[in-house]
Design a protein around this motif. Structure first.
Motif, PDB file in Angstrom:
ATOM      1  N   ILE A  71       0.840  -1.203   0.000  1.00  0.00           N
ATOM      2  CA  ILE A  71       0.000   0.000   0.000  1.00  0.00           C
ATOM      3  C   ILE A  71       0.870   1.246   0.000  1.00  0.00           C
ATOM      4  CG2 ILE A  71      -1.644   1.332   1.385  1.00  0.00           C
ATOM      5  CD1 ILE A  71      -2.835  -1.391   2.278  1.00  0.00           C
ATOM      6  N   CYS A 127      -5.244  -1.007   6.107  1.00  0.00           N
ATOM      7  CA  CYS A 127      -4.832  -2.289   5.535  1.00  0.00           C
ATOM      8  C   CYS A 127      -5.987  -3.280   5.481  1.00  0.00           C
ATOM      9  CB  CYS A 127      -3.663  -2.877   6.323  1.00  0.00           C
ATOM     10  SG  CYS A 127      -2.097  -2.009   6.056  1.00  0.00           S
ATOM     11  N   LYS A 130      -8.270  -2.413   2.654  1.00  0.00           N
ATOM     12  CA  LYS A 130      -7.723  -2.572   1.300  1.00  0.00           C
ATOM     13  C   LYS A 130      -7.330  -4.003   0.949  1.00  0.00           C
ATOM     14  CE  LYS A 130      -6.341   2.185   0.523  1.00  0.00           C
ATOM     15  NZ  LYS A 130      -5.246   3.149   0.270  1.00  0.00           N
TER      16      LYS A 130
END
Length: 370
Positions: A71, A127, A130
């Motif tokens: 990310i 996190c 995603k």
């Protein structure tokens, strides 16, 4: 030092390829050159007694990036660039396994985990949210979901209850890997000379003159596989990044198996049998850790100790057996630099802390430049 006739004849005359650096990249470069040019004379020069960068000093993670690292990379790289990076790392791991064999490198596919400290609420939430997106962009490569949410079963403290699990991650024995690579290199009639520091070189149409501390010799092609020590070679495109590491003495009834990431990969730990190996912390002092000095600092070692005591092994006594450091090569971009830098001179550097994953592939790509 004046070389004898015999020394010059056997080691330094009619050299086709000279490689600087006997780490993962340098040895793979040599092995690939041998495959392509079976009758060539190949010489590898190493300035240390053993490889001085990270190849014999890393933590032994067979990984391609935790979800927070991926990310974070998406903030500075395009989605296509990130996918290509992960694909290269994954391909490099498969090349390493094919070259040496899983048994030789003691590969254990326990999987990888990312944990999040209680105070790291924003990264934790981001996190988790995603996971579907990251799984979606990686599915063409892995054919299934890579990341999933799991409840912490290891007894860590001071973290959020969920870990993010990656079944494709493993751990290896770094020492076994490097010994096997050196053995394969020697078996393929590639010469390795240690404690030979290259002071300079001069390239021309058909040869390169290499200056060592006491003499010089000629080679047709010169390859630099010096990663964290390549700052001058690349005009600053590669910066050294020191990684400090420690390992405990054996811990009775240790119930931690796997590779673990914390704080965007700035901290990482794993079991090695019934020990815990822990490294990282350069984010505490980026400027101070941009160095090629193989040393430890009190600030970072104290933080590693506190993580062990408060987070990783909160209810178990332990003793530290050994501490060390290694030098990685990083830059503003994570794509490795594999290119010709002057006539008949090439480099394969900037592995971005992913040497185990990408080093074998970079070595192959470096050899394939000629």
């Amino acid at each position: 030092m004046t070389l004898s006739f015999w020394e010059y004849k056997n080691w330094f005359s009619n050299v086709d390829f000279t490689i600087v650096g006997s780490g993962i990249v340098g040895l793979h470069c040599g092995l690939r050159l041998r495959e392509r040019f079976p009758k060539s004379k190949i010489l590898i020069l190493e300035k240390g007694m053993l490889p001085e960068g990270a190849s014999t000093k890393n933590a032994g993670f067979a990984c391609f990036g935790s979800i927070s690292e991926i990310i974070d990379d998406l903030n500075s790289h395009t989605e296509e660039e990130v996918i290509q990076l992960i694909e290269k790392r994954w391909s490099g791991l498969q090349l390493l396994r094919k070259r040496l064999g899983d048994e030789v490198i003691d590969l254990k596919l326990f999987g990888g985990y990312e944990l999040f400290l209680k105070e790291d609420e924003s990264s934790y939430t981001n996190c988790l949210q995603k996971i579907p997106f990251i799984n979606d962009i990686l599915k063409p490569l892995f054919k299934t979901d890579v990341f999933s949410k799991e409840i912490d079963r290891f007894g860590f403290e001071g973290i959020h209850e969920n870990l993010i699990f990656n079944p494709f991650e493993g751990q290896i024995d770094t020492g076994n890997m490097m010994q096997a690579l050196v053995k394969a290199t020697i078996q393929n009639d590639i010469l390795i000379l240690n404690q030979q520091k290259v002071l300079g070189f001069t390239s021309s149409n058909d040869e390169v003159v290499i200056q060592l501390e006491n003499f010089e010799f000629k080679t047709k092609k010169l390859f630099f596989a010096t990663n964290g020590f390549a700052e001058k070679l690349t005009d600053g495109e590669v910066k050294p990044a020191r990684a400090q590491v420690l390992i405990t003495k054996p811990i009775p009834n240790l119930d931690i198996k796997g590779t673990f990431h914390l704080d965007k990969g700035f901290y990482y730990f794993r079991n090695f049998g019934d020990r815990i190996l822990l490294g990282g912390g350069r984010n505490l002092d980026f400027e101070g850790e941009t160095t090629t000095e193989l040393a430890q600092t009190e600030q970072i070692q104290n933080r590693l100790d506190s993580l062990l005591k408060e987070v990783i092994l909160p209810n178990q006594p332990f003793e530290i057996e050994h501490r060390w450091s290694g030098i990685m090569g990083i830059g503003s971009h994570k794509k490795p630099i594999v290119k010709e830098i002057s006539e008949n001179v090439y480099c394969g550097v900037r592995l971005g802390g992913m040497g185990i994953a990408i080093g074998s592939l970079v070595g192959k790509e470096l050899a394939d430049l000629v």
